[in-house]
Write a protein that holds these residues in place. Structure first.
Motif, PDB file in Angstrom:
ATOM      1  N   VAL A 186       1.612   8.698  -5.894  1.00 26.48           N
ATOM      2  CA  VAL A 186       1.873   8.311  -4.506  1.00 26.48           C
ATOM      3  C   VAL A 186       2.833   7.122  -4.473  1.00 26.48           C
ATOM      4  O   VAL A 186       2.652   6.140  -5.199  1.00 26.48           O
ATOM      5  N   LYS A 237       1.952   5.316  -7.874  1.00 25.83           N
ATOM      6  CA  LYS A 237       0.566   5.038  -8.225  1.00 25.83           C
ATOM      7  C   LYS A 237      -0.248   6.297  -7.976  1.00 25.83           C
ATOM      8  O   LYS A 237      -0.433   6.711  -6.838  1.00 25.83           O
ATOM      9  N   HIS A 277       7.533  11.524  -3.861  1.00 24.87           N
ATOM     10  CA  HIS A 277       7.725  10.770  -5.111  1.00 24.87           C
ATOM     11  C   HIS A 277       9.165  10.854  -5.616  1.00 24.87           C
ATOM     12  O   HIS A 277       9.625   9.972  -6.340  1.00 24.87           O
ATOM     13  N   THR A 283       4.047   3.796  -3.514  1.00 26.65           N
ATOM     14  CA  THR A 283       3.248   2.660  -3.063  1.00 26.65           C
ATOM     15  C   THR A 283       4.079   1.387  -3.024  1.00 26.65           C
ATOM     16  O   THR A 283       4.846   1.119  -3.953  1.00 26.65           O
ATOM     17  N   GLY A 305       0.801  -1.206   0.000  1.00 30.34           N
ATOM     18  CA  GLY A 305       0.000   0.000   0.000  1.00 30.34           C
ATOM     19  C   GLY A 305       0.839   1.263   0.000  1.00 30.34           C
ATOM     20  O   GLY A 305       2.079   1.210  -0.138  1.00 30.34           O
ATOM     21  N   PRO A 306       0.206   2.426   0.154  1.00 30.58           N
ATOM     22  CA  PRO A 306       0.906   3.712   0.088  1.00 30.58           C
ATOM     23  C   PRO A 306       1.893   3.893   1.242  1.00 30.58           C
ATOM     24  O   PRO A 306       1.658   3.421   2.348  1.00 30.58           O
TER      25      PRO A 306
END
Length: 213
Positions: free
Chosen positions: A165, A162, A146, A167, A140-141
């Motif tokens: 974000v 993603k 970035h 991830t 997940g995040p």
């Protein structure tokens, strides 16, 4: 304050010239502290950090901490009854091994013992430290900019961007309990603000007013 057994000159004949000045200074400062404080403690420490030691010295500003070569500190205390500058002081020298230091203080014994029994400062692990638990990053995040995507990949994280974000593509195990951390793993833990080690101090021996305790 116990009477000095003699005006003692500590010999550093086996010390190289390049290191003599610093070692003579350490011996001299320890000799001065012996005349200023009632008690001496030998302590062991783990995971020493300069900033934590600095804070400790500030909170104990009326006392003196010494960290140096164990053999030199042992010379200052005396390694035998013949060498010791004060009665029974040489008995502390046996504890000067590994990561050791000296604390000079006139604080009550119970106050000193109570403080260090509960003293523990969490900190970030370094490469070569032993992991105290399993640490897993879920899928997940992640809370990273970035711009860090390539850095995180080089550290071994399976990350992707993603919708802008950072991830984690899948669950990733950073380390296992009991394993030795690599520099990369330690860096990941620091980025995640996970502290897995602690700076601790353990008292090993004490001398007070001429008596070894």
């Amino acid at each position: 304050m116990p009477r000095s057994k003699r005006n003692k000159t500590v010999s550093l004949t086996k010390v190289t010239k390049s290191g003599r000045k610093g070692k003579e200074s350490l011996v001299s400062h320890i000799a001065e502290a012996l005349d200023q404080y009632d008690s001496v403690y030998v302590f062991k420490y783990d995971n020493l950090r300069a900033n934590v030691l600095k804070d400790l010295r500030v909170s104990w500003k009326d006392d003196r901490f010494f960290l140096g070569k164990n053999k030199v500190m042992a010379l200052a205390l005396g390694r035998s009854p013949e060498e010791e500058p004060k009665e029974n002081l040489h008995k502390l020298s046996q504890f000067l091994e590994g990561n050791s230091g000296l604390l000079f203080t006139s604080r009550p014994k119970l106050e000193v013992l109570s403080f260090f029994q509960s003293f523990k400062e969490p900190d970030f692990a370094r490469g070569g430290s032993v992991a105290d638990r399993d640490i897993v990053i879920p899928e997940g995040p992640l809370p990273f900019q970035h711009t860090m995507i390539e850095q995180l990949r080089k550290l071994g994280l399976p990350v992707m961007l993603k919708n802008g974000v950072v991830t984690n593509e899948r669950e990733h195990k950073v380390c296992s309990q009991g394993s030795t951390l690599t520099p990369e793993q330690a860096h990941v833990l620091k980025l995640l603000d996970i502290k897995t080690c602690s700076f601790t101090v353990t008292l090993k021996g004490a001398w007070h007013d001429g008596a070894y305790e």
